[in-house]
Design a protein around this motif. Sequence first.
Motif, mmCIF file in Angstrom:
data_model
loop_
_atom_site.group_PDB
_atom_site.id
_atom_site.type_symbol
_atom_site.label_atom_id
_atom_site.label_comp_id
_atom_site.label_asym_id
_atom_site.label_seq_id
_atom_site.Cartn_x
_atom_site.Cartn_y
_atom_site.Cartn_z
ATOM 1 N N LEU B 186 0.706 -1.153 -0.085
ATOM 2 C CA LEU B 186 -0.128 -0.094 -0.012
ATOM 3 C C LEU B 186 0.745 1.293 -0.160
ATOM 4 O O LEU B 186 0.543 2.334 -0.780
ATOM 5 C CB LEU B 186 -0.991 -0.054 1.277
ATOM 6 C CG LEU B 186 -2.156 -1.074 1.011
ATOM 7 C CD1 LEU B 186 -2.867 -0.908 2.540
ATOM 8 C CD2 LEU B 186 -2.739 -1.145 -0.136
ATOM 9 N N ARG B 189 2.308 1.940 -3.351
ATOM 10 C CA ARG B 189 1.236 2.244 -4.049
ATOM 11 C C ARG B 189 1.228 3.825 -4.089
ATOM 12 O O ARG B 189 0.894 4.753 -4.893
ATOM 13 C CB ARG B 189 -0.118 1.865 -3.907
ATOM 14 C CG ARG B 189 -0.538 0.648 -4.814
ATOM 15 C CD ARG B 189 -1.993 0.288 -4.603
ATOM 16 N NE ARG B 189 -2.659 0.754 -5.895
ATOM 17 C CZ ARG B 189 -3.044 -0.193 -6.791
ATOM 18 N NH1 ARG B 189 -2.502 -1.502 -6.673
ATOM 19 N NH2 ARG B 189 -3.518 -0.012 -7.716
ATOM 20 N N ILE B 190 1.224 4.115 -2.848
ATOM 21 C CA ILE B 190 1.322 5.890 -2.710
ATOM 22 C C ILE B 190 2.473 6.380 -3.025
ATOM 23 O O ILE B 190 2.455 7.484 -3.887
ATOM 24 C CB ILE B 190 1.299 6.043 -1.062
ATOM 25 C CG1 ILE B 190 -0.093 5.660 -0.433
ATOM 26 C CG2 ILE B 190 1.665 7.589 -0.654
ATOM 27 C CD1 ILE B 190 -0.184 5.833 0.960
ATOM 28 N N SER B 193 3.054 7.014 -7.009
ATOM 29 C CA SER B 193 2.108 7.686 -7.793
ATOM 30 C C SER B 193 2.114 9.140 -7.798
ATOM 31 O O SER B 193 2.921 9.646 -6.703
ATOM 32 C CB SER B 193 0.882 7.066 -7.294
ATOM 33 O OG SER B 193 0.478 7.804 -6.119
ATOM 34 N N MET B 195 0.719 10.825 -5.690
ATOM 35 C CA MET B 195 0.455 11.026 -4.354
ATOM 36 C C MET B 195 1.931 11.183 -3.936
ATOM 37 O O MET B 195 2.385 12.297 -3.135
ATOM 38 C CB MET B 195 -0.184 10.033 -3.562
ATOM 39 C CG MET B 195 -1.774 10.142 -3.777
ATOM 40 S SD MET B 195 -2.465 8.697 -2.861
ATOM 41 C CE MET B 195 -2.148 7.314 -3.674
#
Lengths: 255, 354
Positions: B186, B189-190, B193, B195
């Motif tokens: 997770l 993923r942050i 990206s 983000m």
Amino acid sequence: MTLLEVTNVTKKFGGVTAIDEVSFRAEAGRVLALIGPNGAGKSTMFNVISGNYAPTSGTLRFDDRDVTGANSVAMSRLGVSRTFQKIRLFKALSVMDNVVIGAQSSAPVAPWRFFFGGGAVRAAAAETRKHALEMLDLVGLGDVGDVRADTLSYGQQRMLEIARALATKPRLLLIDEPAAGLNQAEADGLVRRLRLIRDQGITLMLVEHNMDLVMDIAEDIVVMNFGKKIAQGAPREIQENPDVIRAYLGEEAMA
Amino acid sequence: MFSSLARQQWVRSSLPVLVAAVVIMTAPSLVTGSFWQRVIILALFNVVLAMSLNLVIGYTGLLALGHGAFLGIGAYTSAVLTTTYEWAFWAAFFVAGITAAACGLLLAVITLRLRGHYLAIATLGFAVIVYQVLMNWIDVTRGPLGIPGIPTPPNIPLGNGTELDFGLPAAHIYLAGAFAIVCYVLIRRIVNSPMGDALRAVREDEISAKSLGIRTFAWKCFAFTVAAFAAGLTGSLYAGYMGILEPSAFVLTVSFTLLAMVIVGGAGTLVGPVIGALVLTIVPEALREVGPEYRMILYGLALTLVVLFFPQGLVGIGAALRSRFRSSSRSKPDEPPSDSTGTGFAKEVPVDAS
């Protein structure tokens, strides 16, 4: 059409008045230069327009909207982008990432949606990279996208800042001393690229000390001295304006 | 169907996860001593704590020192709910995470106008306050007496008639390992990206980030909240594993050790904190064999040497060796270093005004 209207703007820092009741307009699609001796308040004016400083008094209208006191995030989202007099790149990131971060702010997909992935998100990411690469090509840095931003030469760093600002798809681009530290060849390239940017319909405002460059590219000029606007007009009018010559070149130049 | 590039990316992103899963699955049979099984479990908790702290320190460039406090908040929330209020473990687990996240957001809103040393001091103060609350709010936390008898997570049926029995350390290794892998995926993923780009932009230059339309304050709050959430969940697992909680488990040293894990491993990289957490949990235990009197001296010395000679952390050593190997085998220009700035702390610089 008037894109930016500055009306009676004053900015004080404590007891110092950096800008004193200045008014002018920037017409859409044109190049406006803000000139004046050091300490005249040009960069402060940029900081007010870009939302880094709120004006002490006076109003700002952008695209027929009152934007007085809007912060820099809001101004960026409205379509005002800028470069900085002292270069402020994301130094440890790659050249490409610097521009991609700029491009993301104009992307149609919000960052948090990338957490969940999906086709729309992947398409948006590809589009963002493509746009970023176009901006790098526009400023002549298309082939150095992978290197760290702080390894670029000074002139390249200035161009990268312009590319990063352009990537946000601004309608008004504020460029603070783009030719500072550039050699003649680089300055010539700069003028050519600024014209390309203007030809895309982006309104340009620049603060610049290189008078050859200013007279070459600017269509309108606003002259400031000690925080006040002392003249405004076409390059030729400004060159012949006695107040400007006095302020800019000193009293002896009048002799 | 898959292009070779897509396949390569898939391998690169899945390989570390698969390797970690295999290592965790086999760990209880390879390491059978209860002492070392315990070290593995604590190391896995520290992996999550260091990864989440890295989101704040490494990626967003905020020197926050109170991460251990969120662990304590999560652990005590979970412990009180499962003992005094007899909640089910997994309900308490999520509420522990949310409570810690809420505290993280609150702390962020209050302190994030500060940067650098000032933020460090303010977050340090928060950790002190949390510790004092755990010590002195006797009605709820029982203070120095601690909370005993915290239930383990309920056994998980495995379908083939057996079940994952949390009376045994192996089950805790599996649970902590699975939790660490999920957190890793997770967090990846942050950071991989937009983000992550926004967080890096905040770290590198906040004024520039704002001028590009990035809401820097919101992103800093986001990093703080996510990190606190992960730490709170970890606290709940910690309480369920330990069975007893005392405030002394959440002293300031915990926060500093977590900071050391991030820096030594490599701030602002994905695997750095993982390596840092594993090394700084396992090595001090291994040094017990050397002799207790020299253990902490050696440990401190190792920390100093790493920071002195490898400011990019342990992952920096790997990157340096790799690029040296590459440039000698085929003369290819060095890749830019991964997105680590070394310390990663953004400097406070005023907008230029002239």
